[in-house]
Design a protein around this motif. Structure first.
Motif, PDB file in Angstrom:
ATOM      1  N   ALA A   4     -18.842   7.082  -8.321  1.00 18.20           N
ATOM      2  CA  ALA A   4     -17.458   6.008  -8.579  1.00 18.20           C
ATOM      3  C   ALA A   4     -17.363   5.257  -7.302  1.00 18.20           C
ATOM      4  CB  ALA A   4     -16.524   7.257  -8.218  1.00 18.20           C
ATOM      5  N   PHE A   5     -17.530   5.773  -5.829  1.00 20.31           N
ATOM      6  CA  PHE A   5     -17.259   5.038  -5.609  1.00 20.31           C
ATOM      7  C   PHE A   5     -18.555   4.424  -4.817  1.00 20.31           C
ATOM      8  CE2 PHE A   5     -13.845   8.133  -5.557  1.00 20.31           C
ATOM      9  CZ  PHE A   5     -12.660   6.994  -5.698  1.00 20.31           C
ATOM     10  N   THR A   6     -19.592   4.485  -4.416  1.00 20.09           N
ATOM     11  CA  THR A   6     -20.597   3.964  -3.750  1.00 20.09           C
ATOM     12  C   THR A   6     -20.756   4.655  -3.081  1.00 20.09           C
ATOM     13  OG1 THR A   6     -20.021   2.257  -2.905  1.00 20.09           O
ATOM     14  CG2 THR A   6     -21.041   1.701  -4.610  1.00 20.09           C
ATOM     15  N   PRO A   7     -21.650   5.162  -1.891  1.00 20.69           N
ATOM     16  CA  PRO A   7     -22.077   5.769  -0.940  1.00 20.69           C
ATOM     17  C   PRO A   7     -21.623   5.081   0.455  1.00 20.69           C
ATOM     18  CG  PRO A   7     -24.331   5.771  -2.419  1.00 20.69           C
ATOM     19  CD  PRO A   7     -23.635   4.501  -2.939  1.00 20.69           C
ATOM     20  N   ARG A   8     -21.283   3.497   0.562  1.00 21.32           N
ATOM     21  CA  ARG A   8     -20.960   3.072   1.128  1.00 21.32           C
ATOM     22  C   ARG A   8     -19.288   3.482   1.448  1.00 21.32           C
ATOM     23  NH1 ARG A   8     -20.285  -2.925   1.611  1.00 21.32           N
ATOM     24  NH2 ARG A   8     -20.009  -3.620  -0.506  1.00 21.32           N
ATOM     25  N   TYR A  80      -7.335   3.058  -7.332  1.00 22.17           N
ATOM     26  CA  TYR A  80      -8.901   1.805  -7.721  1.00 22.17           C
ATOM     27  C   TYR A  80      -8.059   0.426  -7.688  1.00 22.17           C
ATOM     28  CZ  TYR A  80     -11.364   5.070  -9.801  1.00 22.17           C
ATOM     29  OH  TYR A  80     -12.714   6.162 -10.016  1.00 22.17           O
ATOM     30  N   GLY A  81      -6.529   0.882  -7.700  1.00 26.09           N
ATOM     31  CA  GLY A  81      -5.581  -0.715  -7.881  1.00 26.09           C
ATOM     32  C   GLY A  81      -6.111  -1.480  -6.785  1.00 26.09           C
ATOM     33  N   ALA A  82      -5.934  -0.514  -5.195  1.00 18.19           N
ATOM     34  CA  ALA A  82      -6.582  -0.775  -3.944  1.00 18.19           C
ATOM     35  C   ALA A  82      -7.849  -1.747  -3.794  1.00 18.19           C
ATOM     36  CB  ALA A  82      -5.705  -0.092  -2.685  1.00 18.19           C
ATOM     37  N   LEU A  83      -8.150  -1.137  -4.310  1.00 19.83           N
ATOM     38  CA  LEU A  83     -10.011  -1.226  -3.918  1.00 19.83           C
ATOM     39  C   LEU A  83      -9.996  -2.379  -5.139  1.00 19.83           C
ATOM     40  CD1 LEU A  83     -11.424   2.361  -3.826  1.00 19.83           C
ATOM     41  CD2 LEU A  83     -11.135   0.982  -2.060  1.00 19.83           C
ATOM     42  N   ALA A  84      -9.784  -2.840  -6.180  1.00 12.22           N
ATOM     43  CA  ALA A  84     -10.005  -4.006  -7.152  1.00 12.22           C
ATOM     44  C   ALA A  84      -9.707  -5.159  -6.243  1.00 12.22           C
ATOM     45  CB  ALA A  84      -8.935  -3.962  -7.879  1.00 12.22           C
ATOM     46  N   TRP A  85      -8.970  -4.670  -4.951  1.00  9.44           N
ATOM     47  CA  TRP A  85      -8.767  -6.274  -4.391  1.00  9.44           C
ATOM     48  C   TRP A  85     -10.007  -7.138  -3.118  1.00  9.44           C
ATOM     49  CZ3 TRP A  85      -6.338  -9.739  -6.746  1.00  9.44           C
ATOM     50  CH2 TRP A  85      -5.574  -9.924  -7.343  1.00  9.44           C
ATOM     51  N   ILE A  86     -11.379  -5.648  -2.994  1.00  5.24           N
ATOM     52  CA  ILE A  86     -12.042  -5.799  -2.042  1.00  5.24           C
ATOM     53  C   ILE A  86     -13.296  -6.508  -2.195  1.00  5.24           C
ATOM     54  CG2 ILE A  86     -13.709  -4.516  -3.636  1.00  5.24           C
ATOM     55  CD1 ILE A  86     -14.336  -3.018  -1.256  1.00  5.24           C
ATOM     56  N   GLU A  93     -15.350  -5.889  -9.811  1.00  5.00           N
ATOM     57  CA  GLU A  93     -15.536  -5.474 -11.345  1.00  5.00           C
ATOM     58  C   GLU A  93     -15.328  -3.783 -11.109  1.00  5.00           C
ATOM     59  OE1 GLU A  93     -18.737  -6.143 -14.840  1.00  5.00           O
ATOM     60  OE2 GLU A  93     -18.614  -7.944 -13.325  1.00  5.00           O
ATOM     61  N   LYS A  94     -16.404  -2.684 -10.636  1.00  7.25           N
ATOM     62  CA  LYS A  94     -17.040  -1.793 -10.659  1.00  7.25           C
ATOM     63  C   LYS A  94     -15.264  -0.994 -10.497  1.00  7.25           C
ATOM     64  CE  LYS A  94     -19.279   2.176  -8.509  1.00  7.25           C
ATOM     65  NZ  LYS A  94     -20.064   2.417  -9.263  1.00  7.25           N
ATOM     66  N   TYR A  95     -14.899  -1.833  -9.432  1.00 10.32           N
ATOM     67  CA  TYR A  95     -13.060  -0.579  -9.413  1.00 10.32           C
ATOM     68  C   TYR A  95     -12.474  -1.194 -10.683  1.00 10.32           C
ATOM     69  CZ  TYR A  95     -15.655   0.610  -5.121  1.00 10.32           C
ATOM     70  OH  TYR A  95     -16.617   1.089  -4.375  1.00 10.32           O
TER      71      TYR A  95
END
Length: 120
Positions: A4-8, A80-86, A93-95
């Motif tokens: 879901a979040f990638t290792p990093r 997810y809403g916060a990570l969508a602005w990374i 796109e993933k989040y």
């Protein structure tokens, strides 16, 4: 969680989850969380406790009392809403996709009204 979040991003997402949980509920004081994989390819985290949580959303003034599972869905949607602005187009796109997958799950959840009002 790596799927879901990638290792990093695991540590960042985990920290955001606990922080968001404490912002949304004064009752939240830590604990174990379970990771759920959805049939539609999405993911979410939820506290393993049986207690209910009083949720207060400052951004929209909504308040409710939900199960630990619904609380986890709400918290994960906020994360997810916060990570969508990374600042990484692939991760953005993933989040964003994970957010929509989890929202689709939330629409079918027994506490859908509370979840959807909390994220509105």
């Amino acid at each position: 969680m790596p799927e879901a979040f990638t290792p990093r991003m695991i540590m960042r997402a985990e920290g955001q989850t606990y922080h968001q949980a404490s912002l949304l509920s004064k009752q939240y004081s830590g604990g174990y969380w379970e990771f759920f994989t959805l049939n539609n390819g999405g993911f979410y985290l939820a506290p393993t406790c049986a207690e209910r949580f009083d949720v207060s959303v400052d951004s929209n003034g909504y308040e409710c009392n939900v199960s630990a599972d619904a609380f986890g869905v709400i918290v994960t949607l906020f994360v997810y809403g916060a990570l969508a602005w990374i600042d990484d187009e692939t991760l953005r796109e993933k989040y964003s996709n994970h957010y929509h997958q989890l929202r689709a799950f939330a629409i079918e959840h027994a506490e859908r009204e509370e979840i959807l009002n909390a994220i509105d």
